[in-house]
Design a protein around this motif. Structure first.
Motif, PDB file in Angstrom:
ATOM      1  N   ASN A  21      19.572  19.017 -61.800  1.00  7.89           N
ATOM      2  CA  ASN A  21      19.929  17.724 -62.377  1.00  7.89           C
ATOM      3  C   ASN A  21      18.757  17.147 -63.153  1.00  7.89           C
ATOM      4  OD1 ASN A  21      22.456  15.903 -61.975  1.00  7.89           O
ATOM      5  ND2 ASN A  21      22.410  17.205 -60.149  1.00  7.89           N
ATOM      6  N   VAL A  22      17.579  17.197 -62.515  1.00 12.63           N
ATOM      7  CA  VAL A  22      16.403  16.596 -63.145  1.00 12.63           C
ATOM      8  C   VAL A  22      15.974  17.419 -64.363  1.00 12.63           C
ATOM      9  CG1 VAL A  22      13.998  15.920 -62.759  1.00 12.63           C
ATOM     10  CG2 VAL A  22      15.706  15.508 -60.993  1.00 12.63           C
ATOM     11  N   GLU A  23      16.230  18.733 -64.314  1.00 11.79           N
ATOM     12  CA  GLU A  23      15.874  19.592 -65.447  1.00 11.79           C
ATOM     13  C   GLU A  23      16.820  19.429 -66.633  1.00 11.79           C
ATOM     14  OE1 GLU A  23      15.559  23.745 -64.640  1.00 11.79           O
ATOM     15  OE2 GLU A  23      14.212  23.455 -62.967  1.00 11.79           O
ATOM     16  N   PHE A  24      17.984  18.790 -66.380  1.00 12.25           N
ATOM     17  CA  PHE A  24      19.074  18.813 -67.373  1.00 12.25           C
ATOM     18  C   PHE A  24      18.638  18.465 -68.794  1.00 12.25           C
ATOM     19  CE2 PHE A  24      22.735  17.008 -69.629  1.00 12.25           C
ATOM     20  CZ  PHE A  24      23.618  18.067 -69.532  1.00 12.25           C
ATOM     21  N   GLY A  25      18.026  17.278 -68.931  1.00 17.52           N
ATOM     22  CA  GLY A  25      17.657  16.806 -70.271  1.00 17.52           C
ATOM     23  C   GLY A  25      16.671  17.733 -70.956  1.00 17.52           C
ATOM     24  N   LEU A  26      15.702  18.233 -70.177  1.00 21.40           N
ATOM     25  CA  LEU A  26      14.684  19.139 -70.729  1.00 21.40           C
ATOM     26  C   LEU A  26      15.332  20.437 -71.178  1.00 21.40           C
ATOM     27  CD1 LEU A  26      11.969  18.581 -67.970  1.00 21.40           C
ATOM     28  CD2 LEU A  26      12.022  17.550 -70.246  1.00 21.40           C
ATOM     29  N   GLU A  27      16.311  20.900 -70.370  1.00 23.90           N
ATOM     30  CA  GLU A  27      17.026  22.124 -70.687  1.00 23.90           C
ATOM     31  C   GLU A  27      17.799  21.948 -71.998  1.00 23.90           C
ATOM     32  OE1 GLU A  27      19.239  23.476 -67.259  1.00 23.90           O
ATOM     33  OE2 GLU A  27      20.580  24.612 -68.565  1.00 23.90           O
ATOM     34  N   MET A  28      18.471  20.780 -72.143  1.00 20.82           N
ATOM     35  CA  MET A  28      19.240  20.528 -73.361  1.00 20.82           C
ATOM     36  C   MET A  28      18.316  20.416 -74.572  1.00 20.82           C
ATOM     37  SD  MET A  28      22.287  20.739 -72.530  1.00 20.82           S
ATOM     38  CE  MET A  28      22.088  21.686 -71.034  1.00 20.82           C
ATOM     39  N   ARG A  29      17.085  20.033 -74.325  1.00 20.90           N
ATOM     40  CA  ARG A  29      16.145  19.927 -75.433  1.00 20.90           C
ATOM     41  C   ARG A  29      15.443  21.259 -75.701  1.00 20.90           C
ATOM     42  NH1 ARG A  29      14.084  13.967 -75.252  1.00 20.90           N
ATOM     43  NH2 ARG A  29      16.263  13.570 -75.698  1.00 20.90           N
ATOM     44  N   GLY A  30      15.836  22.262 -74.937  1.00 20.97           N
ATOM     45  CA  GLY A  30      15.360  23.612 -75.235  1.00 20.97           C
ATOM     46  C   GLY A  30      13.982  23.946 -74.683  1.00 20.97           C
ATOM     47  N   LEU A  31      13.557  23.209 -73.658  1.00 19.29           N
ATOM     48  CA  LEU A  31      12.245  23.488 -73.064  1.00 19.29           C
ATOM     49  C   LEU A  31      12.330  24.755 -72.207  1.00 19.29           C
ATOM     50  CD1 LEU A  31       9.821  21.488 -73.354  1.00 19.29           C
ATOM     51  CD2 LEU A  31      10.105  21.053 -70.929  1.00 19.29           C
ATOM     52  N   GLY A  32      11.261  25.523 -72.188  1.00 15.87           N
ATOM     53  CA  GLY A  32      11.230  26.761 -71.415  1.00 15.87           C
ATOM     54  C   GLY A  32      11.401  26.517 -69.925  1.00 15.87           C
ATOM     55  N   ARG A  92      18.027   7.801 -57.173  1.00 12.53           N
ATOM     56  CA  ARG A  92      16.657   8.263 -57.414  1.00 12.53           C
ATOM     57  C   ARG A  92      16.663   9.540 -58.247  1.00 12.53           C
ATOM     58  NH1 ARG A  92      12.920   8.240 -52.213  1.00 12.53           N
ATOM     59  NH2 ARG A  92      14.843   8.262 -51.017  1.00 12.53           N
ATOM     60  N   VAL A  93      17.645  10.418 -57.994  1.00 16.92           N
ATOM     61  CA  VAL A  93      17.773  11.629 -58.814  1.00 16.92           C
ATOM     62  C   VAL A  93      18.022  11.222 -60.262  1.00 16.92           C
ATOM     63  CG1 VAL A  93      19.137  13.703 -59.260  1.00 16.92           C
ATOM     64  CG2 VAL A  93      18.640  13.025 -56.907  1.00 16.92           C
ATOM     65  N   ALA A  94      18.936  10.251 -60.444  1.00 15.97           N
ATOM     66  CA  ALA A  94      19.267   9.809 -61.807  1.00 15.97           C
ATOM     67  C   ALA A  94      18.034   9.222 -62.495  1.00 15.97           C
ATOM     68  CB  ALA A  94      20.398   8.789 -61.766  1.00 15.97           C
ATOM     69  N   ILE A  95      17.251   8.460 -61.739  1.00 22.63           N
ATOM     70  CA  ILE A  95      16.041   7.864 -62.314  1.00 22.63           C
ATOM     71  C   ILE A  95      15.039   8.961 -62.685  1.00 22.63           C
ATOM     72  CG2 ILE A  95      14.027   6.422 -61.777  1.00 22.63           C
ATOM     73  CD1 ILE A  95      15.959   4.617 -60.148  1.00 22.63           C
ATOM     74  N   ALA A  96      14.890   9.937 -61.787  1.00 26.97           N
ATOM     75  CA  ALA A  96      13.967  11.042 -62.068  1.00 26.97           C
ATOM     76  C   ALA A  96      14.421  11.831 -63.288  1.00 26.97           C
ATOM     77  CB  ALA A  96      13.875  11.965 -60.854  1.00 26.97           C
ATOM     78  N   ARG A  97      15.737  12.058 -63.389  1.00 27.52           N
ATOM     79  CA  ARG A  97      16.288  12.816 -64.510  1.00 27.52           C
ATOM     80  C   ARG A  97      15.982  12.117 -65.842  1.00 27.52           C
ATOM     81  NH1 ARG A  97      22.561  13.407 -64.269  1.00 27.52           N
ATOM     82  NH2 ARG A  97      22.353  11.216 -64.793  1.00 27.52           N
ATOM     83  N   THR A  98      15.983  10.780 -65.817  1.00 22.87           N
ATOM     84  CA  THR A  98      15.690  10.034 -67.042  1.00 22.87           C
ATOM     85  C   THR A  98      14.182   9.980 -67.301  1.00 22.87           C
ATOM     86  OG1 THR A  98      17.661   8.717 -66.659  1.00 22.87           O
ATOM     87  CG2 THR A  98      16.068   7.846 -68.225  1.00 22.87           C
ATOM     88  N   LEU A  99      13.414   9.726 -66.242  1.00 25.93           N
ATOM     89  CA  LEU A  99      11.956   9.593 -66.417  1.00 25.93           C
ATOM     90  C   LEU A  99      11.279  10.884 -66.835  1.00 25.93           C
ATOM     91  CD1 LEU A  99      10.882   7.198 -63.526  1.00 25.93           C
ATOM     92  CD2 LEU A  99      10.863   6.740 -65.988  1.00 25.93           C
ATOM     93  N   VAL A 100      11.850  12.010 -66.434  1.00 23.44           N
ATOM     94  CA  VAL A 100      11.229  13.292 -66.749  1.00 23.44           C
ATOM     95  C   VAL A 100      11.210  13.531 -68.259  1.00 23.44           C
ATOM     96  CG1 VAL A 100      13.210  14.868 -66.707  1.00 23.44           C
ATOM     97  CG2 VAL A 100      11.014  15.623 -65.784  1.00 23.44           C
ATOM     98  N   MET A 101      12.069  12.815 -68.975  1.00 17.49           N
ATOM     99  CA  MET A 101      12.105  12.924 -70.434  1.00 17.49           C
ATOM    100  C   MET A 101      10.990  12.104 -71.084  1.00 17.49           C
ATOM    101  SD  MET A 101      14.648  14.921 -70.626  1.00 17.49           S
ATOM    102  CE  MET A 101      14.921  15.029 -72.392  1.00 17.49           C
ATOM    103  N   GLU A 102      10.226  11.407 -70.247  1.00 14.93           N
ATOM    104  CA  GLU A 102       9.128  10.569 -70.715  1.00 14.93           C
ATOM    105  C   GLU A 102       9.543   9.590 -71.820  1.00 14.93           C
ATOM    106  OE1 GLU A 102       6.046  13.355 -71.654  1.00 14.93           O
ATOM    107  OE2 GLU A 102       5.684  13.813 -69.540  1.00 14.93           O
ATOM    108  N   PRO A 103      10.563   8.763 -71.531  1.00 18.76           N
ATOM    109  CA  PRO A 103      10.984   7.787 -72.530  1.00 18.76           C
ATOM    110  C   PRO A 103       9.932   6.685 -72.656  1.00 18.76           C
ATOM    111  CG  PRO A 103      12.116   7.376 -70.465  1.00 18.76           C
ATOM    112  CD  PRO A 103      11.306   8.624 -70.269  1.00 18.76           C
ATOM    113  N   SER A 104       9.834   6.081 -73.854  1.00 21.00           N
ATOM    114  CA  SER A 104       8.917   4.953 -74.017  1.00 21.00           C
ATOM    115  C   SER A 104       9.409   3.774 -73.210  1.00 21.00           C
ATOM    116  CB  SER A 104       8.829   4.562 -75.486  1.00 21.00           C
ATOM    117  OG  SER A 104       8.379   5.633 -76.242  1.00 21.00           O
ATOM    118  N   ILE A 105      10.721   3.599 -73.205  1.00 21.65           N
ATOM    119  CA  ILE A 105      11.273   2.497 -72.419  1.00 21.65           C
ATOM    120  C   ILE A 105      12.407   3.006 -71.546  1.00 21.65           C
ATOM    121  CG2 ILE A 105      12.813   1.765 -74.329  1.00 21.65           C
ATOM    122  CD1 ILE A 105      12.316  -1.144 -73.161  1.00 21.65           C
TER     123      ILE A 105
END
Lengths: 242, 292
Positions: free
Chosen positions: B115-126, B161-174
């Motif tokens: 779940n937490v990897e999801f966004g990074l995976e969609m962005r094509g990170l290794g 908390r999983v949802a928050i981690a999933r969003t924060l892992v993308m390092e958003p400015s806000i």
């Protein structure tokens, strides 16, 4: 636990075996499980038997593939194009609960008295639950999950592949399991009624000639085919959710 | 702004005072029956959020809080005014903006790590890189022991908390939070609030929180924006001059009570208005049904 499951089934079969041997159950109607199992085992090397298994298996596989692919695609179309969905969903639901099997004489006229008629009828019947469940599965996907994807600027294809599809998969696959049930029932029942094809015909013949062991061997093989397909469907579901 | 309870924020923020800005934002929904006048959800919203700042928005029900979130997250387009993040104008979903939704949003078919990897995976990170980042984030939010668990085995608070981690892992400015603890019981809510504050401090994360809970807003924020009844306008901005290092024991202090009083005095008035609006609406609906 596989062991526990197998032991549970073995205990039941052992009880039946004892009941038949002590003639609590009439051996004329219920053969000894051991002889059925032996029959199933030897059928694997018996060319005639294998031929019939192949015919039934082929019909089931083909009808299920047609129903599965067409059903998921049509369900997708009914979900995607709203007016179509609104118009056809109730109709499909109504057809689903009607005895389509009884249309078999028409199919015999169209396709002739052969496997094609059986496959077409089974596919027609099984496509209905697949359409219904696919349409409903896609409609029911939680909007919040999609918003997670949209907030990540995901493309439509990625949204579909990585959110819609896995979210809808459990319901779509419930539809496919029901479709499989229908395919098996229609194929075997038509083979039985029309006296053509594989295991269904064998069941009919064995019943007619009071060959109880052959009858149960055929039924046992149908169960094995069913279990194999359920396993296949479960594997596909896991693939959709990756 | 009708009343401003305090002078504009005088807190020290490091460098980027205008990391996130909302300039004269108004949102009008077109009317459903095609008539000319639509429903105005938000009117003349202005807000600057600096780097590392935690700002909360409270308001009576139906004041447009959720509209504000949809607009800022880029999910709702077609508004008047301008929203910027690090100088970029928001016209749709933006990688600098991370959202955590009120409703449950974890993917049930993925385990916590996936779940937490999801966004990074969609962005094509290794694979290795995203795994490492996800694991780091999971230990920050305190879920390192639940990496392989599936969401249906987790409590509501853990799922958030999983949802928050999933969003924060993308390092958003806000980080935008829409009532993230709305569905949780009071105790869990307070504890998770403290957790959020700890995470926010650790990352120096800029946060915009939408909530209806006054205590939560005050406890977590540097500033609390109070919206008016519909159409939502900025009714007041209350500076929260509590110590930076804080926890829920502050709930019992006098200064906390004073702040609650400050926010509530504005919010009460607006909530009464919203309540009256709702009743009027109910009555109109009732009459329409009676006429029909």
């Amino acid at each position: 636990m596989w062991i526990v499951r197998i032991v549970m089934i073995a205990i039941f079969l052992a009880l039946v075996e004892v009941a038949v041997r002590t003639e609590i159950l009439n051996p004329f109607f219920v053969p000894e499980p051991s002889s059925v199992l032996a029959g199933m085992a030897s059928s694997v090397t018996d060319g005639d038997f294998l031929g019939m298994v192949a015919i039934t298996l082929g019909a089931v596989l083909l009808a299920f593939a047609i129903a599965g692919i067409a059903g998921v695609l049509l369900g997708f179309v009914l979900w995607r194009i709203r007016p179509l969905g609104d118009a056809y969903e109730p109709l499909v639901a109504a057809l689903f609960s009607s005895p389509i099997v009884l249309l078999y004489p028409i199919f015999l006229v169209i396709f002739g008295r052969n496997s094609a008629a059986i496959i077409a009828l089974a596919a027609l019947f099984a496509v209905l639950p697949t359409i219904l469940f696919t349409k409903q599965a896609l409609s029911a996907v939680n909007r919040t999950l999609l918003n997670v994807g949209r907030s990540l600027s995901m493309s439509s294809w990625n949204l579909f592949r990585h959110i819609m599809l896995p979210a809808a998969a459990p319901t779509i696959f419930t539809g496919l399991r029901i479709a499989l049930t229908y395919v098996l029932i229609v194929v075997v029942a038509m083979e039985y009624i029309l006296q053509i094809g594989g295991l269904g015909r064998l069941v009919a013949e064995s019943a007619l000639l009071f060959r109880a062991t052959d009858l149960y061997v055929s039924v046992g093989l149908i169960v094995v085919i069913s279990a194999a397909f359920i396993w296949l469907i479960n594997q596909l579901e896991r693939l959709a959710q990756r | 702004m009708a009343t401003t309870t305090d002078a504009p924020a005088g807190r020290a923020v490091s460098g980027e005072d205008n990391l996130f800005t909302i300039e004269d934002l108004s949102v009008t929904y077109p009317s459903t029956d095609g008539a000319s006048r639509g429903v105005t959800a938000l009117e003349h919203i202005n807000l600057n959020v600096g780097k590392g700042e935690f700002v909360s928005v409270v308001g009576p029900s139906g004041c447009g809080k959720s509209t504000l979130l949809s607009t800022v997250s880029g999910l709702l387009t077609g508004f008047d005014g301008r929203i910027t993040v690090r100088g970029d104008t928001i016209t749709g979903p933006h990688p600098n903006v991370g959202v955590v939704f009120q409703e449950e949003s974890t993917f049930p078919w993925r385990n916590v790590l996936k779940n937490v990897e999801f966004g990074l995976e969609m962005r094509g990170l290794g694979k290795e890189e995203r795994r490492k980042r996800a694991l780091d984030m999971l230990s920050l939010v305190g879920l390192e022991d639940f990496v392989r668990s599936y969401p249906h085995h987790l409590s509501g608070g853990m799922k958030q908390r999983v949802a928050i981690a999933r969003t924060l892992v993308m390092e958003p400015s806000i980080l935008l939070l829409d009532e993230p603890f709305g569905a949780l019981d009071e105790q869990t809510r307070i504890i998770l609030g403290e957790e959020l504050l700890r995470i926010q401090r650790a990352l120096d994360q800029t946060v915009l929180l939408i909530t209806h809970n006054i205590q939560e807003a005050i406890l977590l924020s540097n500033r609390v924006v109070v919206l008016s009844a519909r159409p939502g306008r900025m009714k007041a901005v209350v500076n929260i001059d509590l110590p930076a290092e804080r926890d829920s024991t502050l709930l019992a202090t006098d200064e906390f009570a004073v702040l609650v009083g400050k926010v509530w005095s504005v919010l009460r008035e607006e909530s009464l208005k919203a309540f009256a609006q709702e009743q009027k609406q109910d009555q109109t609906n009732h009459e329409e049904t009676a006429h029909a």
